[in-house]
Motif scaffolding. Structure first.
Motif, PDB file in Angstrom:
ATOM      1  N   ARG A 274       2.566   3.458  -7.147  1.00  0.00           N
ATOM      2  CA  ARG A 274       1.391   3.547  -8.013  1.00  0.00           C
ATOM      3  C   ARG A 274       1.096   2.191  -8.647  1.00  0.00           C
ATOM      4  O   ARG A 274       2.006   1.413  -8.951  1.00  0.00           O
ATOM      5  CB  ARG A 274       1.590   4.621  -9.080  1.00  0.00           C
ATOM      6  CG  ARG A 274       1.645   6.032  -8.510  1.00  0.00           C
ATOM      7  CD  ARG A 274       1.892   7.059  -9.606  1.00  0.00           C
ATOM      8  NE  ARG A 274       0.758   7.166 -10.535  1.00  0.00           N
ATOM      9  CZ  ARG A 274       0.746   7.962 -11.599  1.00  0.00           C
ATOM     10  NH1 ARG A 274       1.826   8.690 -11.894  1.00  0.00           N
ATOM     11  NH2 ARG A 274      -0.314   8.017 -12.386  1.00  0.00           N
TER      12      ARG A 274
ATOM     13  N   VAL B  40      -3.283   7.224  -7.087  1.00  0.00           N
ATOM     14  CA  VAL B  40      -2.833   7.345  -5.697  1.00  0.00           C
ATOM     15  C   VAL B  40      -1.357   6.969  -5.593  1.00  0.00           C
ATOM     16  O   VAL B  40      -0.951   5.874  -6.004  1.00  0.00           O
ATOM     17  CB  VAL B  40      -3.664   6.427  -4.775  1.00  0.00           C
ATOM     18  CG1 VAL B  40      -3.177   6.551  -3.326  1.00  0.00           C
ATOM     19  CG2 VAL B  40      -5.145   6.766  -4.866  1.00  0.00           C
ATOM     20  N   TYR B  41      -0.576   7.869  -5.024  1.00  0.00           N
ATOM     21  CA  TYR B  41       0.834   7.586  -4.720  1.00  0.00           C
ATOM     22  C   TYR B  41       0.939   7.465  -3.202  1.00  0.00           C
ATOM     23  O   TYR B  41       0.899   8.489  -2.484  1.00  0.00           O
ATOM     24  CB  TYR B  41       1.735   8.698  -5.247  1.00  0.00           C
ATOM     25  CG  TYR B  41       3.215   8.454  -5.004  1.00  0.00           C
ATOM     26  CD1 TYR B  41       3.845   7.299  -5.456  1.00  0.00           C
ATOM     27  CD2 TYR B  41       3.982   9.392  -4.310  1.00  0.00           C
ATOM     28  CE1 TYR B  41       5.185   7.075  -5.230  1.00  0.00           C
ATOM     29  CE2 TYR B  41       5.337   9.186  -4.098  1.00  0.00           C
ATOM     30  CZ  TYR B  41       5.932   8.011  -4.552  1.00  0.00           C
ATOM     31  OH  TYR B  41       7.277   7.790  -4.331  1.00  0.00           O
TER      32      TYR B  41
ATOM     33  N   PRO C  40       3.092   7.148  -0.749  1.00  0.00           N
ATOM     34  CA  PRO C  40       3.911   7.995   0.122  1.00  0.00           C
ATOM     35  C   PRO C  40       3.312   9.380   0.370  1.00  0.00           C
ATOM     36  O   PRO C  40       3.519   9.969   1.442  1.00  0.00           O
ATOM     37  CB  PRO C  40       5.243   8.081  -0.637  1.00  0.00           C
ATOM     38  CG  PRO C  40       5.323   6.784  -1.370  1.00  0.00           C
ATOM     39  CD  PRO C  40       3.913   6.533  -1.816  1.00  0.00           C
ATOM     40  N   ASP C  41       2.565   9.911  -0.596  1.00  0.00           N
ATOM     41  CA  ASP C  41       1.933  11.216  -0.392  1.00  0.00           C
ATOM     42  C   ASP C  41       0.892  11.163   0.717  1.00  0.00           C
ATOM     43  O   ASP C  41       0.678  12.155   1.430  1.00  0.00           O
ATOM     44  CB  ASP C  41       1.276  11.701  -1.682  1.00  0.00           C
ATOM     45  CG  ASP C  41       2.288  12.135  -2.737  1.00  0.00           C
ATOM     46  OD1 ASP C  41       3.465  12.349  -2.374  1.00  0.00           O
ATOM     47  OD2 ASP C  41       1.895  12.249  -3.917  1.00  0.00           O
ATOM     48  N   ALA C  42       0.225  10.014   0.856  1.00  0.00           N
ATOM     49  CA  ALA C  42      -0.833   9.890   1.858  1.00  0.00           C
ATOM     50  C   ALA C  42      -0.284   9.876   3.274  1.00  0.00           C
ATOM     51  O   ALA C  42      -1.008  10.186   4.229  1.00  0.00           O
ATOM     52  CB  ALA C  42      -1.647   8.624   1.604  1.00  0.00           C
TER      53      ALA C  42
ATOM     54  N   ALA D 186       1.662  11.866   4.720  1.00  0.00           N
ATOM     55  CA  ALA D 186       1.756  13.198   5.331  1.00  0.00           C
ATOM     56  C   ALA D 186       0.523  13.560   6.140  1.00  0.00           C
ATOM     57  O   ALA D 186       0.599  14.412   7.037  1.00  0.00           O
ATOM     58  CB  ALA D 186       1.999  14.246   4.246  1.00  0.00           C
TER      59      ALA D 186
ATOM     60  N   LEU E  67       7.741   4.795   0.751  1.00  0.00           N
ATOM     61  CA  LEU E  67       6.705   4.908   1.778  1.00  0.00           C
ATOM     62  C   LEU E  67       7.322   4.901   3.170  1.00  0.00           C
ATOM     63  O   LEU E  67       6.906   5.673   4.046  1.00  0.00           O
ATOM     64  CB  LEU E  67       5.693   3.769   1.629  1.00  0.00           C
ATOM     65  CG  LEU E  67       4.588   3.728   2.696  1.00  0.00           C
ATOM     66  CD1 LEU E  67       3.827   5.046   2.758  1.00  0.00           C
ATOM     67  CD2 LEU E  67       3.632   2.563   2.412  1.00  0.00           C
TER      68      LEU E  67
ATOM     69  N   ALA F 170       8.624   8.273   3.801  1.00  0.00           N
ATOM     70  CA  ALA F 170       7.538   9.228   4.003  1.00  0.00           C
ATOM     71  C   ALA F 170       6.934   9.090   5.396  1.00  0.00           C
ATOM     72  O   ALA F 170       6.571  10.094   6.032  1.00  0.00           O
ATOM     73  CB  ALA F 170       6.460   9.030   2.942  1.00  0.00           C
TER      74      ALA F 170
ATOM     75  N   ARG G  12       9.163  10.840   7.779  1.00  0.00           N
ATOM     76  CA  ARG G  12       8.986  12.291   7.721  1.00  0.00           C
ATOM     77  C   ARG G  12       7.695  12.739   8.395  1.00  0.00           C
ATOM     78  O   ARG G  12       7.591  13.864   8.882  1.00  0.00           O
ATOM     79  CB  ARG G  12       8.994  12.773   6.262  1.00  0.00           C
ATOM     80  CG  ARG G  12      10.352  12.674   5.573  1.00  0.00           C
ATOM     81  CD  ARG G  12      10.333  13.431   4.256  1.00  0.00           C
ATOM     82  NE  ARG G  12       9.379  12.889   3.307  1.00  0.00           N
ATOM     83  CZ  ARG G  12       9.640  11.916   2.441  1.00  0.00           C
ATOM     84  NH1 ARG G  12      10.849  11.356   2.423  1.00  0.00           N
ATOM     85  NH2 ARG G  12       8.706  11.490   1.596  1.00  0.00           N
ATOM     86  N   ALA G  13       6.710  11.844   8.432  1.00  0.00           N
ATOM     87  CA  ALA G  13       5.428  12.170   9.060  1.00  0.00           C
ATOM     88  C   ALA G  13       5.479  12.025  10.584  1.00  0.00           C
ATOM     89  O   ALA G  13       4.492  12.314  11.262  1.00  0.00           O
ATOM     90  CB  ALA G  13       4.331  11.272   8.494  1.00  0.00           C
TER      91      ALA G  13
END
Length: 337
Positions: free
Chosen positions: A179, A252-253, A255-257, A259, A286, A289, A292-293
């Motif tokens: 962030r 906006v974080y 790592p969430d994006a 996914a 990130l 993440a 994981r994606a």
């Protein structure tokens, strides 16, 4: 006999057919309009055969008043122009543009109320640029790449999960991977640690920085009493004309994006070991993440001795060899050596 002669004739025709004309490399200006503002950019088309559809990359600049070439009023590293040149050598077309507040684009429709300009506006602008690149006659819409530097890398990540068609690959160069206000606090704490201060003074300033970040996120006035003047001015600006942008960017974080990315999307994430603005450790979440994606490689690539502008000690005005190598490998067609 006749079928045999016909086959020979066809074979000779194939041998003697004139190959498509070679079109020299060129730059041309591209203009697209969004939200009442005309955005101006440069499309670089490398040498190619007439009618050939090329792989193409959208280039996204970092934070602040950074124009299509990667320059700001006080500094001209030409980062994006040099990235475009490197990719052009691999026959990848590129589009780079003057985002809001820079170059020929300027503030456009936001001229009279710049305080309403938020981060989503920049994402929409980047999406329109992607669509413009997709629709160019020389580009292959199924072989598009998005390459972002710093804050532009976060924008690239958001585009990767939302645009159509989905990009074949993303290059996140020295990305804003946490962030915004967490990154600002990290940078300010590092500067405080290196300043000529007593331990008590450092603790007071560090505490004031953290309190200021909390106040901004809770939309409360920032207490600047224990902040040095330059930091007080910074946080005051964050509450003023820049407040809406800072608040929306900080929401906006990254790592969430990750996914939302299509599994198998090729992703390059670089971090320079001499990057004091975005240290490699800030990309850990990130990187996890992305794993994981189930995206494709090359993944995170540390760049030894490279700073935030993709330079190293021996290359202060050009892209460092490590950065060029990473871009070259990313720009190649999968399976190409």
């Amino acid at each position: 006999m006749l079928p045999h002669l016909a086959a020979v004739a066809l074979s000779l025709a194939a041998v003697t057919a004139t190959p498509p004309a070679l079109v020299p490399a060129t730059d041309r200006e591209v203009v697209f309009t969004l939200d009442g503002t005309a955005t101006y950019g440069t499309l670089h088309v490398p040498e190619h055969h007439a009618g050939q559809r090329l792989r193409a990359a959208l280039l996204l600049p970092g934070s602040g008043p950074t124009d299509r070439d990667g320059n700001q009023p006080a500094a001209s590293p030409n980062t994006l122009a040099q990235v475009a040149g490197a990719l052009g050598g691999d026959r990848v077309a590129t589009l780079r543009f003057d985002k809001y507040g820079t170059g020929r684009t300027g503030l456009g429709a936001y001229r009279d109320h710049p305080e309403t300009l938020d981060y989503p506006a920049f994402v929409r602008q980047a999406k329109a640029a992607y669509e413009s690149l997709r629709d160019q006659p020389e580009t292959d819409p199924h072989a598009l790449l998005v390459i972002g530097h710093s804050e532009g890398a976060m924008t690239a990540l958001l585009l990767g999960g939302t645009v159509h068609p989905r990009p074949a690959g993303l290059a996140l160069l020295q990305p804003q991977a946490i962030r915004l206000l967490d990154l600002v606090a990290l940078q300010l704490h590092a500067q405080t640690a290196e300043a000529a201060l007593t331990p008590e003074q450092r603790r007071a300033i560090d505490t004031a920085i953290d309190a200021a970040v909390t106040a901004l996120r809770e939309h409360r006035p920032v207490d600047t009493t224990d902040l040095p003047p330059v930091l007080a001015q910074l946080f005051t600006a964050f509450q003023g004309a820049s407040g809406r942008f800072v608040d929306s960017d900080d929401a906006v974080y990254p790592p969430d994006a990750a996914a939302a990315l299509r599994p198998g999307t090729r992703v390059l994430l670089t971090c320079g070991t001499n990057d004091t603005q975005v240290p490699c450790a800030t990309t850990d979440a990130l990187t996890a993440a992305l794993r994981r994606a189930h995206v494709g490689g090359p993944g995170r690539v540390p760049l030894p001795g490279v700073d935030h502008l993709l330079h190293d000690a021996d290359h202060s005005d050009t892209l460092a060899p490590a950065a060029l190598d990473a871009l070259h490998r990313f720009g190649q067609t999968p399976g190409q050596s």
